[in-house]
Write a protein that holds these residues in place. Structure first.
Motif, PDB file in Angstrom:
ATOM      1  N   GLY A 178       0.892  -1.201   0.126  1.00  0.00           N
ATOM      2  CA  GLY A 178       0.136  -0.085   0.047  1.00  0.00           C
ATOM      3  C   GLY A 178       0.832   1.462   0.109  1.00  0.00           C
ATOM      4  N   ASN A 179       2.193   1.136   0.366  1.00  0.00           N
ATOM      5  CA  ASN A 179       2.819   2.502   0.601  1.00  0.00           C
ATOM      6  C   ASN A 179       3.811   2.498  -0.675  1.00  0.00           C
ATOM      7  OD1 ASN A 179       1.888   3.385   3.095  1.00  0.00           O
ATOM      8  ND2 ASN A 179       3.324   2.067   4.150  1.00  0.00           N
ATOM      9  N   ALA A 180       3.628   1.658  -1.770  1.00  0.00           N
ATOM     10  CA  ALA A 180       4.734   1.630  -2.781  1.00  0.00           C
ATOM     11  C   ALA A 180       3.897   2.170  -3.709  1.00  0.00           C
ATOM     12  CB  ALA A 180       5.106   0.421  -3.144  1.00  0.00           C
ATOM     13  N   GLU A 181       4.525   2.964  -4.842  1.00  0.00           N
ATOM     14  CA  GLU A 181       4.007   3.677  -5.885  1.00  0.00           C
ATOM     15  C   GLU A 181       3.690   3.113  -7.250  1.00  0.00           C
ATOM     16  OE1 GLU A 181       5.026   6.083  -2.673  1.00  0.00           O
ATOM     17  OE2 GLU A 181       6.580   4.808  -3.891  1.00  0.00           O
ATOM     18  N   TYR A 182       4.566   2.213  -7.599  1.00  0.00           N
ATOM     19  CA  TYR A 182       4.414   1.504  -8.902  1.00  0.00           C
ATOM     20  C   TYR A 182       5.137   0.247  -8.999  1.00  0.00           C
ATOM     21  CZ  TYR A 182       9.304   2.313 -10.287  1.00  0.00           C
ATOM     22  OH  TYR A 182      10.879   2.271 -10.284  1.00  0.00           O
TER      23      TYR A 182
END
Length: 669
Positions: free
Chosen positions: A539-543
């Motif tokens: 959930g905290n990662a972007e891509y």
């Protein structure tokens, strides 16, 4: 009848070859004093034998005049050598050198001129030996004749003289020994000086050599490696400063995002004499395509083939030039490097010319060039084998004999002897004592052993006692790359990225933030046996993305080819959702949301004698086709030029359509 006559030895001279073997000797004696009694034939012969015996004793007194040094053999440098010690060095690939420890360092004695020098020295020694032998024979004959004419004293005098010769004159022998020792030392010093000078000359010549094989492209690209859809070529009609030119020209070929490389033959570190080198080449980059660039670099590899270091020459080029330019770079070898090579890389289309590549330990003046060997650069360093009469492979027995004095066995004596590399012992081995740091033993019977480190192929765990689990963890956790084992799995901390191997797969964490992972996952509403492989983003990662380096490149950052971004994290030029940054092909139909059963299709339609890209119904019955300047509407098997219809309607201007028509066909409203 006896007589007493003293004969003084004036000088004793010995000649030795480089193996310490005596090749000639000579003895000079004084004349006999006159006597008055005449000897018969047997007495004269006794005098000759006595003289020969005295000469032999003088010989024995100087045979070991230079026996204080030690000879070594092996690929590793001897420990604690003494001045004058010899070392036969074998690098493991068929090339060997003879070195002598001089002034605190190992100096190479043997070079490509040594054979000729030794042959000359041997020929000169043979001539000198023959001359001395003739003179000694003449002197012995004259002495014998004089004795026959002059000896008149009796048998007692002759016996006394023989006894004196057998016991020897210690003063004369010592003087002879000192003279011979001085002669040997003088010859040894002169020989070392000559060999050292020749060695320095050869190393200077090797150091100034261009290590790039066929740097002038004399054999076209036979000694180079090419890769890419459009290959580098040699235009025999194009020259720069009298040297052939290698050319890359994509021409009309679409070469976007593709790579073409031109790579020199590898250069092995074992043949080099230092760690500092210099590189240069000439470049004329006439033009570049969109997003294209060129680079030249010296690539270093370790024994496993991994890149240890890559040094660019002049940087990266992406702008066309009006003429030739020369570029240079300083190269320092990495300690892990075992080989290196020069590589030219063209990424994308364009027209580029390169010429006069150089790599050597001598820094050339700006714009200067030194051509490399047209074939194998190692020929410069081949001083042995078939190229030299004292080659290691051709004279193995002689070398062993020179080291040991006996070719049937090997005797190495020293306070400390170090053997490196893999060593195989065949037969029984007897050791009074041994300290083994690390041993791998196939089969052994040991009553009581204290072992610091052991590799055991098969271990009966039933024989282990105590807390086995605690034992394994205590001897593993934190020992190997910060790896820990616990009841749920294993964690590897590689210094920034933490990898957790759990019951469902693998999870990655960086900078204290969980990024995502790869694992096995089921699906809601499906049975437990319904499972698959999932690449998931936390959930905290972007891509997440798929990336690749350019073909032939092993050092650049990977380039993203397909990616997925969250709605609030897409970078400039990208959009939320999936982004494709490379060509895409759909070989099957595409389903659309809702209840529609028909699929969309991307394919090729052929009509009017041409092939057109098509988008529409996957059955090819309804859709649009695109040609050069026209769009076609497809309905069944009929093709309408939609572009012309739109153009015709556009030229009508304002159009009125009647809402009612009279019976005679005229407009009512």
């Amino acid at each position: 009848m006896d007589f007493n006559q003293r004969i003084r030895i004036i000088s004793v001279e010995e000649q030795y070859n480089i193996y310490g073997e005596r090749i000639s000797s000579s003895v000079e004696a004084g004349s006999l004093s006159a006597t008055k009694q005449k000897l018969d034939g047997s007495e004269s012969n006794s005098v000759v034998l006595a003289l020969s015996h005295a000469t032999e004793q003088a010989d024995n007194a100087v045979k070991t005049a230079n026996g204080k040094n030690t000879s070594y053999s092996g690929p590793n440098q001897p420990q604690n050598p003494r001045e004058g010690d010899m070392w036969w060095y074998d690098n493991g690939s068929g090339t060997s050198f003879m070195k002598q420890y001089t002034n605190g360092e190992w100096v190479i004695l043997i070079d490509s001129n040594t054979k000729e020098n030794i042959e000359k020295a041997v020929d000169s020694a043979i001539v000198t030996s023959n001359t001395y032998t003739d003179e000694l024979n003449e002197k012995q004959a004259k002495l014998t004749s004089d004795l026959n004419d002059k000896v008149t004293n009796g048998e007692a005098v002759l016996k006394q003289e023989i006894a004196d010769r057998e016991s020897g004159d210690s003063v004369t022998l010592q003087a002879g020994k000192d003279f011979v020792t001085s002669t040997i030392k003088s010859y040894d010093t002169d020989m070392q000086s000559q060999i050292s000078q020749v060695s320095d000359g050869i190393m200077a010549s090797v150091s100034s050599t261009n290590l790039i094989v066929d740097s002038s492209f004399v054999n076209a690209l036979a000694n180079w490696m090419v890769a890419g859809d459009v290959s580098w070529q040699i235009d025999t009609g194009t020259m720069y400063e009298g040297v052939r030119v290698a050319t890359f020209n994509s021409g009309d070929v679409v070469f976007d995002r593709k790579t073409a490389t031109l790579t020199s033959a590898p250069i092995y570190k074992m043949n080099l004499g230092g760690t500092q080198f210099y590189a240069s080449f000439d470049l004329y980059a006439k033009s570049f395509g969109a997003s294209a660039y060129f680079k030249a670099e010296i690539v270093q590899k370790d024994s496993s083939g991994s890149t240890t270091k890559s040094t660019p020459i002049g940087g990266s080029f992406d702008t066309g030039m009006s003429g030739w330019n020369n570029y240079t770079s300083d190269i320092t070898l990495d300690s892990r490097t075992t080989s290196l090579y020069l590589q030219f890389t063209q990424y994308g289309g364009g027209r580029v010319y390169v010429s006069r590549p150089y790599l050597g330990s001598t820094k050339l003046p700006t714009g200067a060039y030194m051509p490399g060997a047209s074939n194998d650069n190692s020929s410069t360093l081949k001083l042995f084998n078939n190229f030299f009469a004292f080659g290691i492979q051709a004279n193995t027995g002689a070398l062993i004999s020179g080291i040991n004095g006996d070719s049937s066995g090997l005797n190495i004596v020293g306070e400390k002897i170090t053997v490196t590399g893999d060593t195989t012992f065949i037969g029984k081995n007897f050791m009074d004592g041994a300290i083994i740091k690390n041993a791998s033993i196939g089969s052994a019977q040991i009553a009581d052993a204290s072992i610091t480190n052991a590799k055991i192929s098969n271990l009966d765990v039933n024989k282990l006692s105590g807390n086995v689990s605690s034992f394994i963890q205590s001897n593993w956790n934190g020992k190997y790359g910060s790896t820990t084992i616990n009841s749920t799995g294993m964690t590897v901390n590689s210094g920034g990225v933490i990898t957790d191997f759990m019951n469902s797969g693998m999870k990655l964490t960086m900078a204290g933030e969980s990024v995502g992972g790869i694992g096995v996952q089921g699906m809601t509403g499906k049975p437990n046996t319904y499972q698959g492989l999932t690449f998931w983003l936390d959930g905290n990662a972007e891509y997440m993305a798929l990336a690749a380096r350019n073909s032939g490149d092993t050092s650049m950052n990977p380039v993203i080819q397909m990616s997925w971004y969250r709605s609030n994290s897409a970078p400039a030029g990208a959009y939320a959702g999936f982004n494709f940054d490379d060509d895409v092909i759909f070989n099957q139909g595409i389903n659309v949301p809702g209840v529609a059963k028909e699929k969309l299709g991307f394919t090729t339609k052929t009509f009017n004698g041409f092939n057109y890209p098509y988008f529409g119904d996957s059955r090819l019955q309804a859709g649009l086709a695109y040609g050069s300047g026209y769009t076609y509407l497809i309905s069944g098997t009929t093709y309408y030029n939609l572009t012309r219809v739109i153009k015709a309607l556009d030229s009508l201007g304002a159009v009125k359509i009647p809402s009612e028509i009279n019976s005679d066909g005229t407009d009512k409203k």
